[in-house]
Enzyme design. Structure first.
Site, PDB file in Angstrom:
ATOM      1  N   HIS A 243     -16.623  14.721 -19.094  1.00 52.91           N
ATOM      2  CA  HIS A 243     -17.413  15.948 -19.180  1.00 52.91           C
ATOM      3  C   HIS A 243     -18.673  15.799 -20.039  1.00 52.91           C
ATOM      4  O   HIS A 243     -19.790  16.001 -19.572  1.00 52.91           O
ATOM      5  CB  HIS A 243     -16.572  17.071 -19.803  1.00 52.91           C
ATOM      6  CG  HIS A 243     -15.315  17.411 -19.073  1.00 52.91           C
ATOM      7  ND1 HIS A 243     -15.271  18.187 -17.929  1.00 52.91           N
ATOM      8  CD2 HIS A 243     -14.025  17.111 -19.356  1.00 52.91           C
ATOM      9  CE1 HIS A 243     -14.022  18.338 -17.537  1.00 52.91           C
ATOM     10  NE2 HIS A 243     -13.242  17.691 -18.382  1.00 52.91           N
ATOM     11  N   ASP A 244     -18.492  15.456 -21.304  1.00 53.90           N
ATOM     12  CA  ASP A 244     -19.597  15.494 -22.264  1.00 53.90           C
ATOM     13  C   ASP A 244     -20.669  14.459 -21.970  1.00 53.90           C
ATOM     14  O   ASP A 244     -21.834  14.632 -22.354  1.00 53.90           O
ATOM     15  CB  ASP A 244     -19.066  15.292 -23.689  1.00 53.90           C
ATOM     16  CG  ASP A 244     -18.231  16.469 -24.153  1.00 53.90           C
ATOM     17  OD1 ASP A 244     -17.434  16.296 -25.090  1.00 53.90           O
ATOM     18  OD2 ASP A 244     -18.372  17.567 -23.568  1.00 53.90           O
TER      19      ASP A 244
END
Ligand code: RIB
Ligand code: CA
Length: 318
Positions: A243-244
């Site tokens: 995600h990040d």
């Protein structure tokens, strides 16, 4: 030409993967790293940021943010990130000293003293950024845009409609989304496509460094801890969603992504929908566009960019 950035995070397994990508690219001039609670408590996220950044042989100011969301009771994700926040993978004691400035002070002073606009990369709840904008709205003109991992147009990973980072501190997210600062949102719509497969992890195994070994252990913990439902199909369980990493990758290579400019609001009060980013994809509200919502990524190039970063940092650490 270097790109000045501030990184606000809650390390966090995928947060340190995002830091790895950032550290591997000297074109990013990382002015400051700040932490907030989310994946783990502030005590653990700040320790992880200090320990990881020290291990990666970086020399960057790291400042501690707020201990709790602006109004909500803190809910952490220790089931996904482990008791220490990094999949219970241990790093050597930090050599970097904690900044004597708070995150809010450091962000404010870094932004106001800069002679150019700075990109804010945020990969956790927006507690620090929301507090910064409340206390020092004068910094807005010094933020070029916010590259944010959070939210979702469709679905959620904390409730049926809310993503963790927004869910943990919806009030802070509401302040940021209504701030007028341009936002590039890497929500679940794109991060569910930004995955690395268990098979692709073999390339990390082949690197053979201590760092590569730690990355493997963290990602294996992460994929086994995450709650995948059959709804997404059986292959979903073997996909590790980084995600990040999207929030950093977009700053480096925006051409890997596609998105739509939309109006996005944050639901604060819904019995079932608090923490939801309400994405007006079809312009039903007629409200001004405040967010570019990413929905597509060139996954192969994205994964190669990450694998190359792990190799680069393995060589850098030695
Ligand atoms: O929903 C994913 C987000 O929540 C990521 O930032 C992950 O680190 C967790 O904080
Ligand atoms: Ca995070």
């Amino acid at each position: 030409m270097t790109i000045p950035v501030i990184i606000d995070c809650d390390p966090g397994i995928d947060d340190v993967m995002a830091l790895t990508l950032a550290f591997a690219h000297p074109e990013l001039d990382i002015k400051l790293i700040t932490t907030e609670p989310g994946n783990q408590t502030q005590a653990k996220t700040i320790y992880n940021a200090l320990a990881f950044t020290s291990y990666m042989k970086q020399d960057i100011e790291i400042a501690r943010g707020l201990d709790n969301p602006l109004f909500r009771q803190l809910e952490i994700a220790d089931d996904v990130h482990g008791d220490n926040g990094l999949g219970n993978v241990n790093f050597p004691e930090p050599t970097i000293q904690l900044s004597n400035r708070t995150a809010i002070e450091a962000m404010k002073e870094t932004l106001l003293s800069s002679n150019e606009q700075i990109i804010l990369i945020a990969t956790g709840p927006l507690t620090n950024v929301g507090a910064l904008l409340l206390a020092h709205p004068e910094v807005k003109s010094k933020i070029k845009y916010i590259s944010y991992m959070g939210g979702a147009a469709v679905g959620g990973n904390m409730t049926p409609t809310s993503e963790f980072n927004v869910y943990v501190d919806p009030h802070a997210a509401d302040i940021v989304f209504r701030s007028g600062i341009p936002i590039i949102m890497s929500g679940l719509d794109v991060t569910h496509k930004s995955f690395i497969t268990l098979e692709e992890l073999n390339e990390i195994e082949a690197i053979g460094s201590d760092f590569a070994h730690k990355v493997l252990k963290m990602l294996h913990f992460y994929v086994h801890a995450a709650k995948q439902t059959a709804f997404h199909g059986p292959e979903f369980k073997s996909r590790i969603r980084l995600h990040d990493l999207c929030a950093v990758s977009y700053v480096l290579t925006p051409e890997l992504f596609e998105g739509d400019d939309c109006h996005v609001a944050v639901e604060l009060d819904g019995k079932f929908t608090a923490g939801t980013t309400v994405v007006d994809y079809e312009q039903r509200t007629g409200l001004p566009h405040n967010v570019k919502v990413l929905h597509t990524v060139d996954r192969e190039k994205f994964v190669k960019q990450f694998l190359d970063a792990v190799k680069t940092m393995s060589r850098h650490i030695g």
